[in-house]
Every structure is written in C-alpha cells, then in structure tokens.
Design an enzyme around this catalytic site. Structure first.
Site, mmCIF file in Angstrom:
data_model
loop_
_atom_site.group_PDB
_atom_site.id
_atom_site.type_symbol
_atom_site.label_atom_id
_atom_site.label_comp_id
_atom_site.label_asym_id
_atom_site.label_seq_id
_atom_site.Cartn_x
_atom_site.Cartn_y
_atom_site.Cartn_z
ATOM 1 N N CYS A 240 -4.096 -3.532 4.151
ATOM 2 C CA CYS A 240 -4.366 -2.954 5.691
ATOM 3 C C CYS A 240 -5.138 -2.880 6.265
ATOM 4 O O CYS A 240 -5.721 -4.293 6.933
ATOM 5 C CB CYS A 240 -3.303 -1.922 5.295
ATOM 6 S SG CYS A 240 -2.304 -0.973 6.505
ATOM 7 N N LYS B 13 -10.148 0.331 -0.313
ATOM 8 C CA LYS B 13 -9.817 0.229 0.747
ATOM 9 C C LYS B 13 -11.369 1.237 1.925
ATOM 10 O O LYS B 13 -11.904 1.917 1.130
ATOM 11 C CB LYS B 13 -8.734 1.294 1.267
ATOM 12 C CG LYS B 13 -8.238 0.433 2.627
ATOM 13 C CD LYS B 13 -7.225 1.520 3.297
ATOM 14 C CE LYS B 13 -7.018 1.014 4.425
ATOM 15 N NZ LYS B 13 -6.009 1.792 4.731
ATOM 16 N N GLU C 220 0.134 -1.180 0.179
ATOM 17 C CA GLU C 220 0.015 -0.139 -0.014
ATOM 18 C C GLU C 220 0.769 1.454 -0.460
ATOM 19 O O GLU C 220 1.628 1.080 0.796
ATOM 20 C CB GLU C 220 -0.757 -0.742 1.605
ATOM 21 C CG GLU C 220 -2.115 0.936 1.512
ATOM 22 C CD GLU C 220 -2.802 1.191 2.819
ATOM 23 O OE1 GLU C 220 -3.240 1.817 2.768
ATOM 24 O OE2 GLU C 220 -1.660 0.973 3.572
#
EC number: 3.5.1.12
Length: 459
Positions: free
Chosen positions: A188, A155, A55
């Site tokens: 993440c 995300k 990321e």
C-alpha cells in the site's frame, strides 16, 4: 507467465474496536478465507502461476491495538526457518490463518501472496518493545506452489494504522519463482516512499512486484490504478496489485501491469470481488530504467499574451495554475524551481475547463513527503476554484506534450481518461534535462496527464 490478482470485498467485523476471543476472530477470518479458497481454485483452473490478495483482506480494519490482537497469527520472520504450515501445523502456535493459506497454495499448486496481522513477543530489555510486550505487524506472506512459506514482509510506511508497529529496519523482501525469477514485495502506502520499495527495485534488481493494498482513491493524481500503472512504467517492471473493494470507502482499483499494457479493474458502482487473470511477459534484467539525475538548464521561450495565473487546492496542496483555453496553444507555469510547459491541440473545443498546474513542495496531509508535480487536469466546473477537484468523466480529446525541469529522477507518468480508465503515453523520458510526456489523441476524454515527481531526499 499467468498472474492473478483478486480484488476482495472483505467481510468486516461489525464492531472492530470490541474485544473478542481467538475463536470469534478465526470465525470472521474464516469467512474471508473461504472466499480466498474459491478464488485460488478459479485462478488455478485458468492456469495462474501466482495469485495476490489485498491488504487487510482477511481481518479488515479500524481496530485498536488491543482489539486486533485475537486476529494476529505468529509468523517466524526468518529466512532460515524452512516451514510448510500445511504439512507442519504444530510447529508454532496461533498459525491457523497461515495454515489455511499454505494449504490453498499446496492443493492448487500455485504461488500465493496474502496479507495478515502478525505478532511477535519482545523483551522489555528491547528499548523499542511496546508496553504490552509484543510487536504487531501488518505482514505480507508468500507461499510457494508446494505450500512452503518463502517470504514475509512487514509494512514499513503505516497509514494511520494504530494497531500496528513499524519494524525497526525496513524489510527488503523478495522470493524466487521457477516461472519469472525474483518477485519483490511491499504494501500500500509503501509505494510512495524510497524505503523499502524503490531501494528494493534498484538495489536488488527486482523486475516483478507483488503489491497487496487497501487504497482509498484520491483523484486527480492518486487513484489506485493510475498510480499502480505509473509505478510499473517508471521502473520498467511488472506489478501485480490487489486492492480491497469497498466503494463506499472509495476503495477499488486493482490490476496486472506491465510497462506497456495494463489489465485493470476499477468499479465504484457494484459490490462483490473481482478476479483478474492475465498472461504477461517476464521482464528480465538488461532493459534497465534510465533514471539519470537531470542537470543544466534550458532557455525559456518568448511569451505571447499570457493567460491569468491562479491558485487552487489539489490533493490538499496549493497548486499554481494557468487555464488551458482555445483549441491550441503553448503554456508555462512555475513554482519554486520547477517550471512546467504544455503544448496542446484539441480537435473539438468542448465547454470544459482544463488547467495546467505546478506544485513543488512538501505535501503534509495524510503523510509527509516532497512532491514535484506538473499536471494537466480537467476542472470540476467552469470556475477557476473548481480546478483540482475530483472528476471522473471528461469528453475532451487532447493532443499534448507536457514537460518540466524536474529536480528528481523519480518521475511517475500519470495518464487517466474518462471513467477512470488508463491510457499509455506515446513517448516519455528525459530530453535536454527535462522530463516529457506526449500523447496524440487520448483514447477517451482526458481527466489527468501529469508528471508526478517524488523528491525523496527532501522528505
């Protein structure tokens, strides 16, 4: 199949809040993409079928909403657009980064997963449309080995990323490969939440996950490699995790994980990137994880002379602890509805303080989520107040069985040893409505052995 992940020391903008033009932004991103290209070539030479990049690896971080704008590509978020950016670069404007990634995949005949910033215009009739008339997303893209864009993922659980928007609905993204079937994808902080990560795995029966991350390690319970492994183990899946490498920011820790073996990199000392390549078995359907909701209760044991109960802060939460003294013993400690039990034995009693801690409550710092945790940890010093501190070295080798009457089926088993290395439990699972984790002789000194439960309904 052969998998590769690259822990990348990204070249960062010296002043991320400054407004620059598209050419300058492409210049900086191009330097990172040059490194990506070398790594794709190296991975392909080693026979890798797929490579995953971290990321924020291409553009960096700490941007404002307006300063990141020149770094954003346009990407069509539709499974109906069949597009190969390398072969058809003129189909959409502002796709230079996608084009380079697509060409890397095509030229090296490798599936490629990367993370970049993307933009999407919106109408002011859309009530969610930001005032500047566009959405900005933290996006993963996957390309097939001929360079075709096969999946995008935006995300969902942003971690203080003010430059980006949360999509209206979570993306459940997966793509098919000829070598290992279906791969799911998220990013993440998503790993700590039900949506979309857990739902993707459980509802779409995903057995391999690609996971770009920019993770700041937090010991004792949320070091990158520790939690990545726990996730693979808990769901009985393969996880290909690529982290950023910036030790000064506490960022390192990537790996290729199967439920029984891990190939990891964690390095807080030196600089530069690291390519991990490993051959791992394909996980097929059938060996489902048993995530049964526990029920019922168990009779408590009689107590001998009880050690003192004390409180200390760990991971910004107020844990209730008991000290782990002597060469062997049996302990219990409770908070709210959760009771944790430990039976332990050590060959040599070292002058290190260990403690058994429990927390059952809402975690509220750097994100809000409900945690049920039973944790055996090495304390930072010999005083009770040091329990819960970040510790990276330990010498005590301990045999233990740890169990708790967890109220959630989502338990992540953590087992971390000296030098931030990983160990695998001998046994774990549900028994008599308790989840347990047992280990005979850790491979080196024990840092953390924990049951990290996430009670998603109570978030």
């Amino acid at each position: 199949y052969v998998a590769a992940v690259y822990e990348h020391e990204s070249i960062l903008s010296p002043n991320p809040t400054a407004l620059v033009d598209r050419q300058s932004a492409l210049g900086l991103m191009g330097r990172n993409l040059d490194i990506y290209e070398q790594q794709v070539v190296a991975a392909a030479r080693q026979g890798a079928h797929i490579i995953v990049f971290p990321e924020d690896g291409i553009h960096g971080f700490n941007f404002t909403r307006s300063s990141i704008y020149p770094y954003l590509d346009f990407v069509p978020h539709s499974q109906f657009v069949k597009w190969n950016p390398c072969r058809e670069p003129y189909l959409f404007n502002d796709t230079e980064v996608l084009q380079r990634l697509s060409c890397m995949a095509q030229q090296n005949k490798i599936f490629l997963v990367a993370n970049l910033g993307t933009k999407q215009a919106c109408e002011h009739t859309d009530p969610r449309c930001p005032s500047d008339g566009r959405y900005q997303f933290n996006t993963n893209v996957a390309f097939s080995d001929d360079g075709t864009l096969v999946a995008t993922y935006r995300k969902h659980n942003l971690y203080f990323e003010y430059a980006f928007d949360t999509p209206a609905e979570p993306d459940y993204t997966f793509f098919d490969t000829p070598f290992a079937g279906k791969f799911g994808m998220f990013t993440c902080f998503d790993i700590l939440f039900f949506e979309p990560a857990v739902k993707l795995i459980r509802h779409y029966n995903v057995k391999q996950v690609v996971y770009p991350t920019a993770w700041m390690n937090q010991l004792p319970l949320l070091s990158a490699v520790e939690f990545q492994q726990a996730f693979a183990t808990a769901f009985n899946i393969n996880v290909l995790a690529a982290n950023i490498h910036h030790p000064t920011l506490g960022m390192t820790g990537s790996g290729i994980y199967t439920p029984v073996k891990s190939f990891i990199y964690h390095n807080m000392e030196s600089y530069g990137g690291k390519l991990i390549v490993a051959e791992i078995p394909v996980i097929t359907t059938g060996n489902e994880t048993k995530l049964e909701k526990p029920h019922g209760s168990v009779s408590e044991r009689g107590s001998e002379q009880l050690p003192p109960v004390f409180h200390a802060e760990m991971m910004y939460d107020n844990f209730t602890f008991v000290p782990v003294w002597g060469e062997k013993g049996e302990l219990q400690v409770c908070a709210n509805t959760l009771c944790c039990y430990l039976s332990y034995q050590r060959a040599v009693v070292t002058d290190e303080l260990y403690a058994l801690g429990v927390f059952d409550g809402l975690h509220t710092v750097h994100g809000t989520y409900y945690v049920q945790a039973c944790a055996l940890v090495k304390c930072g010093g010999l005083h009770f107040s040091t329990c819960g501190q970040e510790v990276t070295d330990a010498s005590a080798v301990i045999d233990f069985q740890l169990w708790g009457n967890m109220s959630t089926p989502y338990i992540f088993p953590l087992l971390l040893t000296s030098g931030v290395t990983l160990d695998f439990a001998d046994h774990m699972g549900w028994k008599n409505n308790h989840y347990f984790l047992s280990k005979n002789r850790t491979s080196s000194g024990l840092l953390t052995a924990a049951l990290y439960g996430r009670w998603y309904e109570k978030d």
